[in-house]
Design a protein around this motif. Sequence first.
Motif, PDB file in Angstrom:
ATOM      1  N   UNK A 141     -16.728 -27.030  -4.742  1.00  0.00           N
ATOM      2  CA  UNK A 141     -18.159 -26.920  -4.491  1.00  0.00           C
ATOM      3  C   UNK A 141     -18.361 -26.213  -3.169  1.00  0.00           C
ATOM      4  N   UNK A 142     -19.605 -25.908  -2.839  1.00  0.00           N
ATOM      5  CA  UNK A 142     -19.920 -25.304  -1.553  1.00  0.00           C
ATOM      6  C   UNK A 142     -21.265 -25.847  -1.099  1.00  0.00           C
ATOM      7  N   UNK A 143     -21.611 -25.521   0.138  1.00  0.00           N
ATOM      8  CA  UNK A 143     -22.873 -26.008   0.677  1.00  0.00           C
ATOM      9  C   UNK A 143     -24.042 -25.089   0.331  1.00  0.00           C
ATOM     10  N   UNK A 144     -23.766 -23.971  -0.335  1.00  0.00           N
ATOM     11  CA  UNK A 144     -24.834 -23.056  -0.710  1.00  0.00           C
ATOM     12  C   UNK A 144     -25.582 -22.551   0.504  1.00  0.00           C
ATOM     13  N   UNK A 145     -26.913 -22.644   0.465  1.00  0.00           N
ATOM     14  CA  UNK A 145     -27.715 -22.152   1.585  1.00  0.00           C
ATOM     15  C   UNK A 145     -28.147 -23.276   2.523  1.00  0.00           C
ATOM     16  N   UNK A 146     -27.459 -24.403   2.491  1.00  0.00           N
ATOM     17  CA  UNK A 146     -27.781 -25.500   3.400  1.00  0.00           C
ATOM     18  C   UNK A 146     -27.483 -25.136   4.854  1.00  0.00           C
ATOM     19  N   UNK A 147     -28.216 -25.750   5.755  1.00  0.00           N
ATOM     20  CA  UNK A 147     -27.879 -25.725   7.173  1.00  0.00           C
ATOM     21  C   UNK A 147     -26.757 -26.732   7.380  1.00  0.00           C
ATOM     22  N   UNK A 148     -25.626 -26.295   7.933  1.00  0.00           N
ATOM     23  CA  UNK A 148     -24.469 -27.174   8.125  1.00  0.00           C
ATOM     24  C   UNK A 148     -24.271 -27.426   9.616  1.00  0.00           C
ATOM     25  N   UNK A 149     -24.303 -28.692   9.998  1.00  0.00           N
ATOM     26  CA  UNK A 149     -24.106 -29.094  11.393  1.00  0.00           C
ATOM     27  C   UNK A 149     -22.869 -29.981  11.472  1.00  0.00           C
ATOM     28  N   UNK A 150     -21.922 -29.582  12.308  1.00  0.00           N
ATOM     29  CA  UNK A 150     -20.716 -30.382  12.544  1.00  0.00           C
ATOM     30  C   UNK A 150     -20.882 -31.122  13.857  1.00  0.00           C
ATOM     31  N   UNK A 151     -20.495 -32.388  13.866  1.00  0.00           N
ATOM     32  CA  UNK A 151     -20.696 -33.204  15.063  1.00  0.00           C
ATOM     33  C   UNK A 151     -19.484 -34.081  15.307  1.00  0.00           C
ATOM     34  N   UNK A 152     -19.158 -34.288  16.571  1.00  0.00           N
ATOM     35  CA  UNK A 152     -18.045 -35.175  16.922  1.00  0.00           C
ATOM     36  C   UNK A 152     -18.532 -36.620  16.948  1.00  0.00           C
ATOM     37  N   UNK A 204     -40.316 -30.162  -3.157  1.00  0.00           N
ATOM     38  CA  UNK A 204     -39.266 -29.701  -4.060  1.00  0.00           C
ATOM     39  C   UNK A 204     -38.003 -30.553  -4.025  1.00  0.00           C
ATOM     40  N   UNK A 205     -37.942 -31.533  -3.076  1.00  0.00           N
ATOM     41  CA  UNK A 205     -36.758 -32.410  -2.929  1.00  0.00           C
ATOM     42  C   UNK A 205     -35.471 -31.597  -2.814  1.00  0.00           C
ATOM     43  N   UNK A 206     -35.558 -30.471  -2.167  1.00  0.00           N
ATOM     44  CA  UNK A 206     -34.423 -29.565  -2.020  1.00  0.00           C
ATOM     45  C   UNK A 206     -33.532 -30.037  -0.875  1.00  0.00           C
ATOM     46  N   UNK A 207     -32.206 -30.255  -1.114  1.00  0.00           N
ATOM     47  CA  UNK A 207     -31.324 -30.619  -0.016  1.00  0.00           C
ATOM     48  C   UNK A 207     -31.145 -29.427   0.925  1.00  0.00           C
ATOM     49  N   UNK A 208     -31.500 -29.617   2.176  1.00  0.00           N
ATOM     50  CA  UNK A 208     -31.527 -28.498   3.111  1.00  0.00           C
ATOM     51  C   UNK A 208     -30.467 -28.595   4.208  1.00  0.00           C
ATOM     52  N   UNK A 209     -29.940 -29.780   4.452  1.00  0.00           N
ATOM     53  CA  UNK A 209     -29.044 -29.991   5.590  1.00  0.00           C
ATOM     54  C   UNK A 209     -27.816 -30.781   5.172  1.00  0.00           C
ATOM     55  N   UNK A 210     -26.667 -30.389   5.685  1.00  0.00           N
ATOM     56  CA  UNK A 210     -25.424 -31.145   5.524  1.00  0.00           C
ATOM     57  C   UNK A 210     -24.871 -31.387   6.927  1.00  0.00           C
ATOM     58  N   UNK A 211     -24.624 -32.639   7.251  1.00  0.00           N
ATOM     59  CA  UNK A 211     -23.979 -32.996   8.526  1.00  0.00           C
ATOM     60  C   UNK A 211     -22.568 -33.459   8.225  1.00  0.00           C
ATOM     61  N   UNK A 212     -21.597 -32.869   8.904  1.00  0.00           N
ATOM     62  CA  UNK A 212     -20.196 -33.244   8.716  1.00  0.00           C
ATOM     63  C   UNK A 212     -19.634 -33.751  10.045  1.00  0.00           C
ATOM     64  N   UNK A 213     -18.719 -34.683   9.950  1.00  0.00           N
ATOM     65  CA  UNK A 213     -18.086 -35.252  11.138  1.00  0.00           C
ATOM     66  C   UNK A 213     -16.765 -34.536  11.398  1.00  0.00           C
ATOM     67  N   UNK A 214     -16.572 -34.082  12.639  1.00  0.00           N
ATOM     68  CA  UNK A 214     -15.312 -33.463  13.050  1.00  0.00           C
ATOM     69  C   UNK A 214     -14.836 -34.212  14.289  1.00  0.00           C
ATOM     70  N   UNK A 215     -13.707 -34.894  14.170  1.00  0.00           N
ATOM     71  CA  UNK A 215     -13.325 -35.857  15.196  1.00  0.00           C
ATOM     72  C   UNK A 215     -11.847 -35.785  15.539  1.00  0.00           C
ATOM     73  N   UNK A 216     -11.535 -36.061  16.793  1.00  0.00           N
ATOM     74  CA  UNK A 216     -10.143 -36.156  17.233  1.00  0.00           C
ATOM     75  C   UNK A 216      -9.511 -37.507  16.863  1.00  0.00           C
TER      76      UNK A 216
END
Length: 305
Positions: free
Chosen positions: A3-14, A69-81
């Motif tokens: 799968x992919x995130x398509x046109x979502x805004x993707x934010x990675x956070x520690x 439209x209930x369109x998913x617009x954002x994906x937040x992913x965790x990137x951690x040490x």
Amino acid sequence: MPTSFGDKLVVAISSTALFDLQESHRIFMEQGVQAYSTYQIENEERPLEPGAAFSLVKKLLALNEQGSDSKPRVEVVLISRNSADTGLRIFNSIEAHNLTITRAAFTGGRNPYQYVSAFNAHLFLSTNPEDVRKALESGFAAATIVSKVKADKSSTGNLRNELKFAFDGDAVIFSDEAEKIYKNQGLDAFAKSERASAKSPLKGGPFKSFLAALHQIQRDFSEQDCPIRTALVTARSAPAHERVVRTLRSWDIRIDEALFLGGLSKAEFLRAYEADVFFDDQQFHCDSAGELVATGHVPHGVANE
């Protein structure tokens, strides 16, 4: 199934930007990795308190519930040490705070910047300057969270619907080409150069693509109903304003508010704007703003050489 995130805004956070890990970090620094690991495992059922970027993440995720439209617009992913073992407490805390974060990379102490690229993130937020610099060098918008402001746990379930971003201009949204002239030749040379180049768009800085991604979400809403608002908060003043306005126009990117402060302190203006987060390349601006709003230092450009 791939799968992919398509046109979502993707934010990675520690994890350290999302949650308050000061006590855990103290144990790590004073007693070492094994003591830190033991502490996290022993406390993995005890949720961590919100950190400096918690409210921002909460409101980013709430964008998925905005609009008809209930369109998913954002994906937040965790990137951690963290390791997978110590990361279990992080995931338990995510669940306890009802955050819809399901994807993560735990690197066991190594720099995680390469996973910013793998997730194709538009923005990476961390408290580790080394990780942030590596992400910036790889061409991604990234900032070190330096704010002293933490989310109020009692208010996190009743957040204002509007999400307000504030950005410095040179070396953040734009390249540092103009700032180099100011640093090397002074204010008069800077003003003269900007006046002469007023109709020549500036090159993009590290946050241009992130601002463009925000603008794509804004296009889904009328200006009156849009849940995202953006502001340029810059030390520039007239006549250096014209090149900025024309640059944004050439990019077809909307900025909702523009504050040309002519060297005034930015902190009180950020308070008046009610910013949720502010990004700046100058450490002293970040230090003062960080007392009032969540603030990300962007270690990019001539000011950070």
